[in-house]
Design a protein around this motif. Sequence first.
Motif, PDB file in Angstrom:
ATOM      1  N   GLY A 113     -69.673 -48.009  18.778  1.00  0.00           N
ATOM      2  CA  GLY A 113     -69.424 -49.392  18.370  1.00  0.00           C
ATOM      3  C   GLY A 113     -70.453 -50.360  18.938  1.00  0.00           C
ATOM      4  N   ARG A 115     -73.632 -52.694  18.697  1.00  0.00           N
ATOM      5  CA  ARG A 115     -74.162 -53.409  17.538  1.00  0.00           C
ATOM      6  C   ARG A 115     -75.535 -53.994  17.867  1.00  0.00           C
ATOM      7  N   ARG A 239     -64.890 -43.609  18.980  1.00  0.00           N
ATOM      8  CA  ARG A 239     -63.854 -44.492  19.514  1.00  0.00           C
ATOM      9  C   ARG A 239     -62.468 -43.847  19.516  1.00  0.00           C
ATOM     10  N   CYS A 302     -61.731 -40.833  13.165  1.00  0.00           N
ATOM     11  CA  CYS A 302     -62.823 -41.780  12.882  1.00  0.00           C
ATOM     12  C   CYS A 302     -63.508 -41.481  11.553  1.00  0.00           C
TER      13      CYS A 302
END
Length: 421
Positions: A113, A115, A239, A302
């Motif tokens: 995650g 970015r 995640r 996921c």
Amino acid sequence: MHWPPRTDDVARLIDTLRWVVERSPYYRRVLDGAGVRIADLRTYDDVRRRVPRTAKVDLVENQRAHPPFGEFLAVPREEFGSLHTSPGPILIPRLASERGGTPVLASSIRAMGVRPGDVAHVTLSYHIMPGGLRLHRAFEEAGCLVLNGGTGNSRLQVELARAWGATVYAGTPSFLANLGDTARELGLDPRRDLTYRVGFSTAEALTPALRRDLEDTFGIELFDHCGEAQIGPLAGECRAHEGMHLHARDLFCEFLDPETGEPVEAGGTGELVATQLGPRALPLVRYAPGDVFRLLSGACPCGDPAPRVVFVGQVGAIRKIKGVLVHPAQVHRALSEFPDVARFQIVVDHPEGERYDRAVLRAGVSTPPEDPTALVRAIAERVKAVALVGMDVELVGANDLPEGAAAPRFADVMVDRRKKS
Ligand SMILES: [Zn+2]
């Protein structure tokens, strides 16, 4: 990479073997010696049954006998783009076109995650070994602002992370713990004054207790990641935190039963054997670093279809108990939740006339527990959950067990009293 391998994976593997045998004197000799002609290899089973494995010691000894690079080399020195060193010491030259595992790391970083615009603080060593530089490049590729923290200088590192508002920590879990202590010494609150959101944990075991402690200290989400010195990064958590996705793309990874050498299916435990795909300055074919993984079955929530693995430990100490491969490191991981248990021993026996093995876990406690029955029950449950095998738990004094009955070497942990058939 798929496991079991698909036809296109096997085609890439055989193409690579052809390239290697034409260029690397070491592999030409090894395959000649084994009577293997590349033209005769058609299927994965042909490769698995006929092409010999390479052990780390083969590489070390060959470089020692033929310094500096040994006979593995497949290209002349003029074509090297970079040169890394890994413990041994082993010299690993690379072609400029070899990305050294950066794409694997970039996939892992995205799965966490991270970015574009995140500020990544990299604290692996940038000197001599490849780790720091490799992570640095991968975070740059993910669009992050990257701080080349390196190792040591923890006060300066805390100040840097604070000044730049670092949102991602990348390095060992123990150094992250060190940064937490340092921040407190400087009168800071690691949760309020530092802004880490994601932690990329690598190069060391991330035990459940350490993970909880670090997540509490920093308010961070930690992701475990693993690799190997010669073949580079392998797999990382997403995640969902249910195992690590095998992100390796330029590696043909096999997972083989440590006792039979047969391929292991999802749900089983297998030793990693890896071949680097494509042209390499120093190619490694069926390289077996001795790492054992459990393969998880089923799809990850996921949505990433890449196979998921859990690192189990090194192959030497592993034993099959009641049909399940058990490594002392798994039991150690379970016991790390019981701070009073310092050492442990697993005694395996096959009582005469009984159908199954019997395993007794002798847990060495440093202070007598208040409620021994409850402790025994809690340990048995935890071990069963982590190692997937039931053991009878017996409490003994820590000093009644040898010093080697502990992490990290586990030399005296396994006591196998079964008769060898
Ligand atoms: Zn996943």
